[in-house]
Design a protein around this motif. Structure first.
Motif, PDB file in Angstrom:
ATOM      1  N   GLY A 110      42.130  28.987  30.854  1.00  0.00           N
ATOM      2  CA  GLY A 110      40.800  29.293  32.273  1.00  0.00           C
ATOM      3  C   GLY A 110      40.417  29.777  32.474  1.00  0.00           C
ATOM      4  O   GLY A 110      39.233  29.403  33.450  1.00  0.00           O
ATOM      5  N   GLY A 111      40.517  31.185  32.089  1.00  0.00           N
ATOM      6  CA  GLY A 111      39.592  32.449  32.457  1.00  0.00           C
ATOM      7  C   GLY A 111      40.453  33.150  32.269  1.00  0.00           C
ATOM      8  O   GLY A 111      42.284  33.152  33.295  1.00  0.00           O
ATOM      9  N   ILE A 112      40.486  35.089  32.347  1.00  0.00           N
ATOM     10  CA  ILE A 112      40.757  35.520  32.504  1.00  0.00           C
ATOM     11  C   ILE A 112      39.998  36.639  32.725  1.00  0.00           C
ATOM     12  O   ILE A 112      38.615  37.057  32.861  1.00  0.00           O
ATOM     13  N   ARG A 113      40.390  37.392  33.565  1.00  0.00           N
ATOM     14  CA  ARG A 113      39.958  38.977  33.634  1.00  0.00           C
ATOM     15  C   ARG A 113      39.131  39.599  32.594  1.00  0.00           C
ATOM     16  O   ARG A 113      39.682  39.653  31.785  1.00  0.00           O
ATOM     17  N   PRO A 114      38.531  40.364  33.264  1.00  0.00           N
ATOM     18  CA  PRO A 114      37.320  41.329  32.502  1.00  0.00           C
ATOM     19  C   PRO A 114      38.198  42.488  31.669  1.00  0.00           C
ATOM     20  O   PRO A 114      38.525  42.528  30.258  1.00  0.00           O
ATOM     21  N   GLY A 115      39.029  42.795  32.721  1.00  0.00           N
ATOM     22  CA  GLY A 115      39.741  44.091  32.130  1.00  0.00           C
ATOM     23  C   GLY A 115      41.324  43.361  31.481  1.00  0.00           C
ATOM     24  O   GLY A 115      41.670  44.037  29.880  1.00  0.00           O
ATOM     25  N   ARG A 117      40.757  41.134  29.210  1.00  0.00           N
ATOM     26  CA  ARG A 117      40.304  40.934  28.084  1.00  0.00           C
ATOM     27  C   ARG A 117      39.857  41.626  26.936  1.00  0.00           C
ATOM     28  O   ARG A 117      40.483  41.721  25.618  1.00  0.00           O
ATOM     29  N   HIS A 118      39.680  42.691  27.821  1.00  0.00           N
ATOM     30  CA  HIS A 118      39.396  44.513  27.391  1.00  0.00           C
ATOM     31  C   HIS A 118      40.446  44.674  26.788  1.00  0.00           C
ATOM     32  O   HIS A 118      41.046  45.125  25.408  1.00  0.00           O
ATOM     33  N   GLY A 119      41.306  44.912  27.351  1.00  0.00           N
ATOM     34  CA  GLY A 119      42.979  45.153  26.467  1.00  0.00           C
ATOM     35  C   GLY A 119      43.788  44.464  25.389  1.00  0.00           C
ATOM     36  O   GLY A 119      44.650  45.072  24.718  1.00  0.00           O
ATOM     37  N   LEU A 120      42.980  43.357  25.870  1.00  0.00           N
ATOM     38  CA  LEU A 120      44.001  42.410  24.730  1.00  0.00           C
ATOM     39  C   LEU A 120      43.317  42.369  23.351  1.00  0.00           C
ATOM     40  O   LEU A 120      43.478  43.006  22.798  1.00  0.00           O
ATOM     41  N   GLN A 121      41.870  43.269  23.315  1.00  0.00           N
ATOM     42  CA  GLN A 121      41.066  43.411  22.238  1.00  0.00           C
ATOM     43  C   GLN A 121      41.712  44.317  21.653  1.00  0.00           C
ATOM     44  O   GLN A 121      41.319  44.320  20.514  1.00  0.00           O
TER      45      GLN A 121
END
Length: 186
Positions: A110-115, A117-121
């Motif tokens: 339902g939403g994820i912090r950009p940081g 998301r970046h780490g996951l990517q």
């Protein structure tokens, strides 16, 4: 006298144990422009040219277009932190299936912090699926916009696949137990 290419220079520097960030800084300090230096490090790491170009385009204006004198070390560190020098790992079909479960869980957050998301990517790119799983298992879906049932179900399924691989990281079993418990509460 023949000058070695920047990529050859980067390969040599990396082979001597330098990090990608340090390699970038050393080449840039020799008076070369930032973009060719960064591209040379990517190519020396065997990151395909198209992928290198995409990554460098994403950060060109902010980091490479107008460098400050003496900022080579900082720029190299930022490029590394942004994942520009992450070496992509080809994923197996099983690993790709795990990533699909992760993406389902991310959608269900339902939403994820950009940081985050970046780490996951970055972990998806480098194939560090254990770190991605542990990170997602420690997070929670948002109460108003998330779908907890879908989130914990996707993570439980991903954890079952990950723990079925040979010699799984012991932390995966604990995280899977946590995800199952969360799914059972819903």
């Amino acid at each position: 006298m023949h000058q070695p290419s920047l990529a050859t220079l980067a390969r040599h520097t990396l082979s001597r144990g330098a990090t990608p960030a340090t390699t970038y800084a050393l080449i840039a300090r020799l008076g070369h422009q930032p973009l060719p230096c960064a591209r040379a490090v990517c190519l020396a790491l065997d990151i395909p040219l198209a992928e290198s170009t995409r990554r460098l385009d994403d950060c060109y204006d902010a980091l490479l277009a107008h460098p400050r004198p003496g900022s080579e070390h900082d720029t190299g560190e930022l490029l590394e932190a942004l994942g520009v020098f992450d070496v992509p790992k080809p994923l197996t079909d099983t690993e790709l299936a795990v990533v699909e479960h992760f993406l389902t869980a991310i959608d269900a957050m339902g939403g994820i912090r950009p940081g985050h998301r970046h780490g996951l990517q970055r972990w998806f790119t480098t194939g560090n699926l254990t770190a991605a799983y542990l990170s997602l298992a420690a997070a929670h879906p948002l109460s108003r916009t998330g779908d907890p049932a879908a989130y914990w179900t996707a993570l439980t399924t991903a954890g079952e696949v990950l723990t079925a691989t040979p010699n799984p990281d012991p932390r995966l079993k604990y995280a899977l137990t946590h995800c199952r418990a969360q799914a059972a509460r819903i």
